[in-house]
Design a protein around this motif. Structure first.
Motif, PDB file in Angstrom:
ATOM      1  N   TRP A 117       0.787  -1.182   0.050  1.00  0.00           N
ATOM      2  CA  TRP A 117      -0.073  -0.004   0.148  1.00  0.00           C
ATOM      3  C   TRP A 117       0.946   1.332   0.049  1.00  0.00           C
ATOM      4  O   TRP A 117       0.345   2.274  -0.825  1.00  0.00           O
ATOM      5  CB  TRP A 117      -0.935   0.208   1.159  1.00  0.00           C
ATOM      6  CG  TRP A 117      -1.768   1.377   1.229  1.00  0.00           C
ATOM      7  CD1 TRP A 117      -1.662   2.132   2.220  1.00  0.00           C
ATOM      8  CD2 TRP A 117      -2.704   1.515   0.439  1.00  0.00           C
ATOM      9  NE1 TRP A 117      -2.521   3.168   1.937  1.00  0.00           N
ATOM     10  CE2 TRP A 117      -3.443   2.794   0.785  1.00  0.00           C
ATOM     11  CE3 TRP A 117      -3.084   1.095  -0.777  1.00  0.00           C
ATOM     12  CZ2 TRP A 117      -4.266   3.418   0.323  1.00  0.00           C
ATOM     13  CZ3 TRP A 117      -4.329   1.618  -1.555  1.00  0.00           C
ATOM     14  CH2 TRP A 117      -4.953   2.729  -1.118  1.00  0.00           C
ATOM     15  N   ASP A 118       1.895   1.127   0.554  1.00  0.00           N
ATOM     16  CA  ASP A 118       3.017   2.508   0.785  1.00  0.00           C
ATOM     17  C   ASP A 118       3.316   2.591  -0.671  1.00  0.00           C
ATOM     18  O   ASP A 118       3.501   3.646  -1.119  1.00  0.00           O
ATOM     19  CB  ASP A 118       3.941   2.040   1.884  1.00  0.00           C
ATOM     20  CG  ASP A 118       4.816   3.275   2.143  1.00  0.00           C
ATOM     21  OD1 ASP A 118       4.143   4.292   2.739  1.00  0.00           O
ATOM     22  OD2 ASP A 118       6.162   3.365   1.938  1.00  0.00           O
ATOM     23  N   PHE A 119       3.654   1.447  -1.117  1.00  0.00           N
ATOM     24  CA  PHE A 119       4.462   1.737  -2.529  1.00  0.00           C
ATOM     25  C   PHE A 119       3.298   2.359  -3.683  1.00  0.00           C
ATOM     26  O   PHE A 119       3.636   2.970  -4.287  1.00  0.00           O
ATOM     27  CB  PHE A 119       5.177   0.228  -2.971  1.00  0.00           C
ATOM     28  CG  PHE A 119       5.490   0.234  -4.487  1.00  0.00           C
ATOM     29  CD1 PHE A 119       7.069   0.772  -4.467  1.00  0.00           C
ATOM     30  CD2 PHE A 119       5.035  -0.231  -5.558  1.00  0.00           C
ATOM     31  CE1 PHE A 119       7.373   0.771  -5.859  1.00  0.00           C
ATOM     32  CE2 PHE A 119       5.577  -0.270  -6.876  1.00  0.00           C
ATOM     33  CZ  PHE A 119       6.824   0.115  -6.898  1.00  0.00           C
ATOM     34  N   TYR A 120       2.310   1.568  -3.521  1.00  0.00           N
ATOM     35  CA  TYR A 120       1.112   2.234  -4.231  1.00  0.00           C
ATOM     36  C   TYR A 120       0.870   3.642  -4.117  1.00  0.00           C
ATOM     37  O   TYR A 120       0.699   4.539  -5.115  1.00  0.00           O
ATOM     38  CB  TYR A 120      -0.271   1.333  -4.180  1.00  0.00           C
ATOM     39  CG  TYR A 120      -1.461   2.193  -4.706  1.00  0.00           C
ATOM     40  CD1 TYR A 120      -1.448   1.804  -6.235  1.00  0.00           C
ATOM     41  CD2 TYR A 120      -2.276   2.918  -4.190  1.00  0.00           C
ATOM     42  CE1 TYR A 120      -2.702   2.412  -6.948  1.00  0.00           C
ATOM     43  CE2 TYR A 120      -3.460   3.401  -4.812  1.00  0.00           C
ATOM     44  CZ  TYR A 120      -3.618   3.125  -6.153  1.00  0.00           C
ATOM     45  OH  TYR A 120      -4.716   3.654  -6.899  1.00  0.00           O
ATOM     46  N   ASN A 121       1.003   4.098  -2.848  1.00  0.00           N
ATOM     47  CA  ASN A 121       0.727   5.439  -2.668  1.00  0.00           C
ATOM     48  C   ASN A 121       1.777   6.370  -3.430  1.00  0.00           C
ATOM     49  O   ASN A 121       1.566   7.601  -3.609  1.00  0.00           O
ATOM     50  CB  ASN A 121       0.658   5.673  -1.187  1.00  0.00           C
ATOM     51  CG  ASN A 121      -0.855   5.312  -0.371  1.00  0.00           C
ATOM     52  OD1 ASN A 121      -1.740   5.700  -1.476  1.00  0.00           O
ATOM     53  ND2 ASN A 121      -0.848   5.333   0.886  1.00  0.00           N
ATOM     54  N   SER A 122       2.842   5.732  -3.503  1.00  0.00           N
ATOM     55  CA  SER A 122       4.023   6.558  -4.132  1.00  0.00           C
ATOM     56  C   SER A 122       3.939   6.487  -5.730  1.00  0.00           C
ATOM     57  O   SER A 122       4.695   7.275  -6.389  1.00  0.00           O
ATOM     58  CB  SER A 122       5.195   5.926  -3.638  1.00  0.00           C
ATOM     59  OG  SER A 122       5.593   4.891  -4.094  1.00  0.00           O
ATOM     60  N   THR A 123       3.423   5.601  -6.315  1.00  0.00           N
ATOM     61  CA  THR A 123       3.599   5.399  -7.663  1.00  0.00           C
ATOM     62  C   THR A 123       1.791   5.510  -8.355  1.00  0.00           C
ATOM     63  O   THR A 123       1.803   5.919  -9.639  1.00  0.00           O
ATOM     64  CB  THR A 123       3.886   3.965  -7.984  1.00  0.00           C
ATOM     65  OG1 THR A 123       2.948   2.981  -7.495  1.00  0.00           O
ATOM     66  CG2 THR A 123       5.295   3.775  -7.545  1.00  0.00           C
ATOM     67  N   SER A 124       0.805   5.059  -7.382  1.00  0.00           N
ATOM     68  CA  SER A 124      -0.588   5.099  -8.193  1.00  0.00           C
ATOM     69  C   SER A 124      -0.554   3.981  -9.231  1.00  0.00           C
ATOM     70  O   SER A 124      -1.587   4.121 -10.197  1.00  0.00           O
ATOM     71  CB  SER A 124      -0.957   6.448  -8.754  1.00  0.00           C
ATOM     72  OG  SER A 124      -0.991   7.493  -7.593  1.00  0.00           O
ATOM     73  N   GLN A 125       0.347   3.253  -9.111  1.00  0.00           N
ATOM     74  CA  GLN A 125       0.177   1.976 -10.486  1.00  0.00           C
ATOM     75  C   GLN A 125      -0.258   0.522  -9.624  1.00  0.00           C
ATOM     76  O   GLN A 125       1.136   0.083  -9.146  1.00  0.00           O
ATOM     77  CB  GLN A 125       1.672   2.040 -11.126  1.00  0.00           C
ATOM     78  CG  GLN A 125       1.737   3.230 -11.956  1.00  0.00           C
ATOM     79  CD  GLN A 125       0.870   3.380 -12.821  1.00  0.00           C
ATOM     80  OE1 GLN A 125       0.429   2.405 -13.610  1.00  0.00           O
ATOM     81  NE2 GLN A 125       0.626   4.621 -13.417  1.00  0.00           N
ATOM     82  N   LEU A 126      -1.410   0.215  -9.598  1.00  0.00           N
ATOM     83  CA  LEU A 126      -1.557  -1.358  -9.320  1.00  0.00           C
ATOM     84  C   LEU A 126      -0.696  -2.339  -9.843  1.00  0.00           C
ATOM     85  O   LEU A 126      -0.341  -3.155  -9.216  1.00  0.00           O
ATOM     86  CB  LEU A 126      -3.155  -1.671  -9.518  1.00  0.00           C
ATOM     87  CG  LEU A 126      -4.110  -0.956  -8.563  1.00  0.00           C
ATOM     88  CD1 LEU A 126      -5.425  -1.148  -8.877  1.00  0.00           C
ATOM     89  CD2 LEU A 126      -3.778  -1.421  -7.027  1.00  0.00           C
TER      90      LEU A 126
END
Length: 385
Positions: free
Chosen positions: A359-368
């Motif tokens: 989730w932390d990574f998604y917040n930084s990239t917005s790429q599922l």
């Protein structure tokens, strides 16, 4: 005159040879026993358990070269997935969750239990709340029209500040050793409440809170219109059905059939599996009920294909875990990658840190899609919680 001498008895030849041959083995066994002796007998501290990593460990992405598996270059997905732009179904995600009081002796201390994920610090008690909030957040991204209902102990001090999430207290015994049994009872109580307002009920998905919904699940209610409840299966003889995902159609008939089904599971649980009540009792009871009414289903679990069958008068849709309840193996073992059409990722066991990291990574990239590469490359490691 000859002097007679007493005759000495010689050592029998065969026992002597056996003694000579076995002496090294006896010595080795004695040394081995000494090395394995309990530490308390030797006055030594017990050996330290191997420390689990406190940050993500990236490995090779399994399934590379297979056309039906996610392909990654580093943390970039080659075959990207994207959320549908079509309006999704209104689905209610329901999970059972409670909090447990901490040890007063440890209050106010910053212990080694504190872990860091990104810029966030979590104590042992805060981790489960972080997992719950992340579960809600993934649903808000992948199915923004849906809502989350948390069934909990009325005594639990639980507060949620996310828009479409609500708390529904239901009386019961939520102790750690009884939680899986209580979960079934809470599901039944929830469905009985909804049966009274069926005209305003959404379709329901009962899930564990350590799951990430990464694609819209509304299609299972529209593409497969003739079923009452849905279960996820895997090719596992001991535990072929996973209780972490159960869907119920939001009609009077669907809810009624689901109540009857859960009551059957509850009865089997109480009669047969109370010794496994803390962890596996619900899954064993679930499999027993299905096998009692539909033994032919078990021959189809190795095919990884959706199918339907009748269980005690209810039409059941069987969904493959590798799509609707996917989780990578812990540690070593066969691992064939992540299916391209994966809808739900289940962060069981020691993968819970990975859920927060994802989730932390998604917040930084917005790429599922890229986030799924992170999960794929990190999923075989046992992390620190």
């Amino acid at each position: 005159m000859a002097i007679s001498r007493p005759r000495s008895r010689g050592v029998p030849l065969i026992p002597l040879l056996l003694l000579i041959l076995l002496a090294p083995l006896i010595y080795s066994v004695s040394r081995l026993r000494l090395s394995w002796a309990p530490e308390r007998e030797l006055g030594m501290p017990p050996p330290a358990l191997p420390k689990r990593p406190d940050r993500l460990v990236l490995g090779p992405a399994a399934g590379q070269g297979r056309p039906d598996r996610l392909q990654c270059q580093g943390l970039k997905a080659v075959n990207k997935i994207s959320l549908s732009s079509e309006p999704g179904e209104h689905v209610s995600f329901v999970t059972v969750f409670t909090t447990y009081s901490s040890d007063p002796a440890g209050a106010g201390k910053r212990s080694s239990d504190v872990v860091t994920v990104g810029k966030h610090f979590y104590s042992k008690e805060e981790r489960s709340m972080a997992i719950l909030n992340t579960f809600i957040s993934f649903i808000q991204v992948s199915m923004p029209k849906s809502n989350v209902i948390i069934l909990t102990d009325p005594k639990s001090k639980l507060s949620i500040n996310q828009g479409k999430a609500s708390i529904l207290p239901i009386e019961g015994n939520y102790s750690r050793g009884n939680l899986m049994l209580q979960r079934i009872k809470s599901y039944i109580a929830f469905l009985e409440l909804k049966l009274e307002e069926v005209d305003r009920v959404n379709c329901v998905v009962f899930t564990d809170s350590d799951m990430a919904v990464v694609e819209d699940l509304g299609h299972i209610f529209t593409s497969y219109p003739h079923w009452h409840l849905a279960l996820t299966f895997r090719n596992n003889k001991g535990q072929p059905l996973n209780s972490g995902f159960v869907a119920v159609r939001g009609t009077r008939d669907g809810i009624s059939k689901a109540i009857d089904f859960f009551n059957e599971v509850l009865k089997a649980y109480n009669l047969k599996y109370m010794k496994a009540s803390r962890m596996l009792g619900d899954q064993l009871a679930l499999a027993w009920v299905v096998k009692s009414y539909l033994p032919s289903a078990f021959g189809k679990f190795s095919r990884h294909e959706t199918f339907t069958g009748e269980v005690n008068g209810a039409s059941v849709l069987f969904l493959p875990c590798e799509v609707y309840n996917w989780t990578p193996p812990e540690g070593a073992g066969q691992f064939h990658g992540m299916p391209l059409d994966v809808k739900v990722v289940h962060f069981k066991g020691s993968r819970k840190r990975l859920m927060l990291e994802a989730w932390d990574f998604y917040n930084s990239t917005s790429q599922l899609s890229d986030m799924l590469c992170l999960i794929l490359k990190s999923g075989r490691t046992k992390y620190d919680f």
